[in-house]
Design a protein around this motif. Structure first.
Motif, mmCIF file in Angstrom:
data_model
loop_
_atom_site.group_PDB
_atom_site.id
_atom_site.type_symbol
_atom_site.label_atom_id
_atom_site.label_comp_id
_atom_site.label_asym_id
_atom_site.label_seq_id
_atom_site.Cartn_x
_atom_site.Cartn_y
_atom_site.Cartn_z
ATOM 1 N N ARG A 130 10.958 -48.336 -95.415
ATOM 2 C CA ARG A 130 11.644 -48.038 -93.669
ATOM 3 C C ARG A 130 10.705 -48.231 -92.975
ATOM 4 O O ARG A 130 9.677 -48.099 -93.087
ATOM 5 C CB ARG A 130 11.469 -46.591 -94.197
ATOM 6 N N ASP A 131 11.678 -48.186 -91.771
ATOM 7 C CA ASP A 131 11.185 -47.693 -90.740
ATOM 8 C C ASP A 131 10.699 -46.147 -90.206
ATOM 9 O O ASP A 131 10.916 -45.516 -91.147
ATOM 10 C CB ASP A 131 12.069 -48.670 -88.990
ATOM 11 N N PHE A 132 9.589 -46.514 -89.351
ATOM 12 C CA PHE A 132 9.361 -44.841 -88.487
ATOM 13 C C PHE A 132 10.096 -43.887 -88.562
ATOM 14 O O PHE A 132 10.078 -42.559 -89.490
ATOM 15 C CB PHE A 132 8.925 -45.029 -87.535
ATOM 16 N N LYS A 133 11.291 -44.083 -87.859
ATOM 17 C CA LYS A 133 12.324 -43.564 -87.948
ATOM 18 C C LYS A 133 13.233 -43.177 -88.882
ATOM 19 O O LYS A 133 13.348 -41.798 -89.056
ATOM 20 C CB LYS A 133 13.030 -44.159 -86.815
ATOM 21 N N ASP A 134 13.605 -44.082 -89.637
ATOM 22 C CA ASP A 134 14.573 -43.685 -90.806
ATOM 23 C C ASP A 134 13.321 -42.876 -91.964
ATOM 24 O O ASP A 134 13.396 -42.471 -92.337
ATOM 25 C CB ASP A 134 14.699 -44.917 -91.311
ATOM 26 N N ARG A 135 12.145 -43.246 -91.738
ATOM 27 C CA ARG A 135 11.203 -42.468 -92.710
ATOM 28 C C ARG A 135 11.348 -41.116 -92.492
ATOM 29 O O ARG A 135 11.291 -40.242 -93.037
ATOM 30 C CB ARG A 135 9.948 -43.028 -92.665
ATOM 31 N N ALA A 136 10.796 -40.592 -91.348
ATOM 32 C CA ALA A 136 10.999 -39.369 -90.736
ATOM 33 C C ALA A 136 12.465 -38.382 -90.781
ATOM 34 O O ALA A 136 12.250 -37.661 -91.340
ATOM 35 C CB ALA A 136 10.527 -39.406 -89.003
ATOM 36 N N LYS A 137 13.468 -39.081 -90.675
ATOM 37 C CA LYS A 137 14.880 -38.678 -90.948
ATOM 38 C C LYS A 137 14.783 -38.497 -92.444
ATOM 39 O O LYS A 137 15.379 -37.403 -93.113
ATOM 40 C CB LYS A 137 15.732 -39.834 -90.610
ATOM 41 N N ASP A 138 14.078 -39.528 -93.538
ATOM 42 C CA ASP A 138 14.567 -38.800 -94.718
ATOM 43 C C ASP A 138 13.429 -37.711 -95.018
ATOM 44 O O ASP A 138 13.531 -36.856 -95.897
ATOM 45 C CB ASP A 138 13.727 -40.357 -95.598
ATOM 46 N N LEU A 139 12.075 -37.867 -94.671
ATOM 47 C CA LEU A 139 11.575 -36.376 -94.884
ATOM 48 C C LEU A 139 12.406 -35.398 -94.390
ATOM 49 O O LEU A 139 11.974 -34.515 -94.734
ATOM 50 C CB LEU A 139 10.747 -36.594 -93.681
ATOM 51 N N LEU A 140 13.053 -35.172 -93.755
ATOM 52 C CA LEU A 140 13.614 -34.292 -92.948
ATOM 53 C C LEU A 140 14.575 -34.375 -94.204
ATOM 54 O O LEU A 140 15.245 -32.786 -94.207
ATOM 55 C CB LEU A 140 14.310 -34.400 -91.382
ATOM 56 N N TYR A 141 15.734 -35.246 -94.596
ATOM 57 C CA TYR A 141 17.174 -35.215 -95.717
ATOM 58 C C TYR A 141 15.639 -34.596 -97.662
ATOM 59 O O TYR A 141 16.540 -33.635 -97.585
ATOM 60 C CB TYR A 141 17.306 -36.496 -96.146
ATOM 61 N N MET A 142 14.598 -34.706 -97.212
ATOM 62 C CA MET A 142 14.342 -34.511 -98.504
ATOM 63 C C MET A 142 13.972 -32.719 -98.229
ATOM 64 O O MET A 142 14.405 -31.689 -99.004
ATOM 65 C CB MET A 142 13.151 -34.880 -98.710
ATOM 66 N N HIS A 143 12.744 -32.682 -97.324
ATOM 67 C CA HIS A 143 13.193 -31.209 -97.171
ATOM 68 C C HIS A 143 14.621 -30.318 -96.886
ATOM 69 O O HIS A 143 14.448 -28.910 -97.583
ATOM 70 C CB HIS A 143 11.963 -31.032 -95.485
ATOM 71 N N ASP A 144 15.829 -31.045 -95.836
ATOM 72 C CA ASP A 144 16.591 -30.120 -96.374
ATOM 73 C C ASP A 144 16.992 -29.817 -97.212
ATOM 74 O O ASP A 144 18.097 -28.947 -98.288
ATOM 75 C CB ASP A 144 17.608 -30.752 -95.388
ATOM 76 N N THR A 145 16.778 -30.619 -98.708
ATOM 77 C CA THR A 145 17.534 -30.828 -99.697
ATOM 78 C C THR A 145 17.032 -30.159 -100.860
ATOM 79 O O THR A 145 17.531 -29.029 -101.364
ATOM 80 C CB THR A 145 17.786 -31.752 -100.837
ATOM 81 N N THR A 162 -0.499 -33.775 -95.464
ATOM 82 C CA THR A 162 -0.969 -33.337 -94.005
ATOM 83 C C THR A 162 -0.150 -33.773 -93.292
ATOM 84 O O THR A 162 0.578 -34.762 -93.568
ATOM 85 C CB THR A 162 -2.071 -34.677 -94.044
ATOM 86 N N VAL A 163 0.378 -33.193 -92.423
ATOM 87 C CA VAL A 163 0.914 -32.907 -91.228
ATOM 88 C C VAL A 163 0.160 -34.836 -90.230
ATOM 89 O O VAL A 163 -0.754 -33.979 -89.850
ATOM 90 C CB VAL A 163 0.786 -31.841 -90.285
ATOM 91 N N ASP A 164 1.223 -35.619 -89.986
ATOM 92 C CA ASP A 164 1.220 -36.817 -89.575
ATOM 93 C C ASP A 164 2.680 -37.020 -89.071
ATOM 94 O O ASP A 164 3.229 -36.130 -88.347
ATOM 95 C CB ASP A 164 1.539 -38.200 -90.401
ATOM 96 N N ASP A 165 2.134 -37.964 -87.569
ATOM 97 C CA ASP A 165 3.296 -38.539 -86.908
ATOM 98 C C ASP A 165 4.826 -38.375 -87.928
ATOM 99 O O ASP A 165 5.753 -37.771 -86.693
ATOM 100 C CB ASP A 165 2.852 -39.620 -86.140
ATOM 101 N N THR A 166 5.200 -38.616 -88.966
ATOM 102 C CA THR A 166 5.829 -38.869 -89.421
ATOM 103 C C THR A 166 6.511 -37.652 -89.266
ATOM 104 O O THR A 166 8.002 -37.311 -89.082
ATOM 105 C CB THR A 166 6.163 -39.729 -90.684
ATOM 106 N N ILE A 167 6.161 -37.125 -90.167
ATOM 107 C CA ILE A 167 6.410 -35.188 -90.591
ATOM 108 C C ILE A 167 6.961 -34.524 -88.616
ATOM 109 O O ILE A 167 7.832 -34.165 -89.104
ATOM 110 C CB ILE A 167 5.277 -34.431 -91.026
ATOM 111 N N ARG A 168 6.197 -35.108 -87.972
ATOM 112 C CA ARG A 168 5.846 -34.137 -85.977
ATOM 113 C C ARG A 168 7.422 -34.964 -85.878
ATOM 114 O O ARG A 168 8.293 -34.120 -85.445
ATOM 115 C CB ARG A 168 4.952 -34.716 -85.251
ATOM 116 N N GLU A 169 7.380 -36.069 -86.045
ATOM 117 C CA GLU A 169 8.777 -36.654 -85.811
ATOM 118 C C GLU A 169 10.516 -36.297 -86.175
ATOM 119 O O GLU A 169 11.330 -35.844 -85.916
ATOM 120 C CB GLU A 169 8.880 -38.471 -85.877
ATOM 121 N N ALA A 170 10.235 -35.853 -87.465
ATOM 122 C CA ALA A 170 11.498 -35.154 -88.677
ATOM 123 C C ALA A 170 10.902 -33.720 -87.686
ATOM 124 O O ALA A 170 12.109 -33.488 -87.587
ATOM 125 C CB ALA A 170 10.817 -35.063 -89.988
#
Length: 276
Positions: free
Chosen positions: A183-198, A239-247
């Motif tokens: 996945r690209d950066f934006k989609d990876r971030a959104k997927d992490l948020l989907y995981m968290h919320d699920t 670790t908290v990285d840019d993908t998590i911050r974007e999520a």
């Protein structure tokens, strides 16, 4: 309320159109995640679920034959085709209403090599008249689907009520993990948020999710894939990285910080996939 919401109205029209195959098709992606809130095991959360215009639907290689094909029923219900890309057959979106609103997209499992004997990429497959994208790990989303009943009682203008199949949350999480690197950066971030919320939605039933994984999902996977799932908690949320911050930026309308997101997601994934 439902009649005033064009997204729900369009989605309900879609459910009516695919009615002959409701026992074969599985709703995946953002709309499956949205419908998790209607499951009896779901926590009552103050924030609204992530929304998406596209209704991703997983299809088997063949559907039972009816008098009308899936494509015919969609067109008769008022959906319009939009062709994407140069593949043959081209990937197709089925839009309802004005552009920018709800649309359906069909996904089928990619089995074996990504290329055929002539060296051409296997990108799409026609099933009951509709062109479905061939993608890895779609079969994971079709394992032991859950059923959600939709009716006027829960905001969907459907009479009589309909039961639609959705990807179970374990398969939903597993597929997000397995495709993460592609996945690209934006989609990876959104997927992490989907995981968290699920995980948060079903946080009171993680033991049940773990059982779904061990009994239904894990036995279908290659050992390398199970290893990926086992290490996902630390790999994605260690670790908290840019993908998590974007999520976290995407989590509008609620208070969520990066550290809390990483901690709860890591703990939840460990409970489901990396238990001892």
């Amino acid at each position: 309320m439902a009649k005033q919401d064009p997204e729900i109205e369009a989605f309900s029209k879609f459910v009516e159109a695919i009615e002959p195959w409701l026992e074969e098709l599985v709703l995946v992606g953002g709309w499956a995640h949205r419908l998790y809130r209607l499951d009896f095991r779901a926590r009552k959360l103050e924030y609204v679920p992530l929304t998406t215009h596209d209704g991703d639907v997983a299809v088997p290689p063949k559907l039972k034959q009816e008098e009308a094909t899936l494509r015919t029923r969609l067109l008769k219900a008022g959906f319009q085709e939009e062709f994407e890309g140069e593949d043959r057959p081209p990937s197709t979106h089925y839009h309802y209403g004005k552009r920018g609103g709800f649309y359906a997209e069909f996904l089928a499992p990619l089995v074996g090599s990504e290329y055929d004997r002539r060296g051409s990429r296997k990108a799409t497959k026609e099933v009951s008249g509709v062109s479905s994208q061939l993608l890895r790990y779609i079969e994971v989303l079709m394992i032991s689907p859950w059923k959600i009943e939709l009716s006027e009682e829960n905001g969907y203008p459907l009479t009589p009520k309909r039961a639609i199949q959705i990807a179970n949350p374990v398969s939903f999480l597993a597929q997000k993990i397995l495709i993460h690197r592609q996945r690209d950066f934006k989609d990876r971030a959104k997927d992490l948020l989907y995981m968290h919320d699920t995980i948060e939605v079903f946080s009171e039933h993680l033991e049940e999710l773990r059982e779904i994984y061990t009994k239904n999902v894990q036995p279908t996977l290659h050992a390398r894939r199970t290893s990926e799932l086992k290490g996902a908690a630390n790999r994605l949320f260690g670790t908290v990285d840019d993908t998590i911050r974007e999520a976290v930026v995407m989590a509008t309308g609620r208070k969520l910080n990066s550290e809390a997101m990483a901690e709860s997601s890591r703990a939840g994934l460990r409970e489901v996939f990396a238990f001892k």
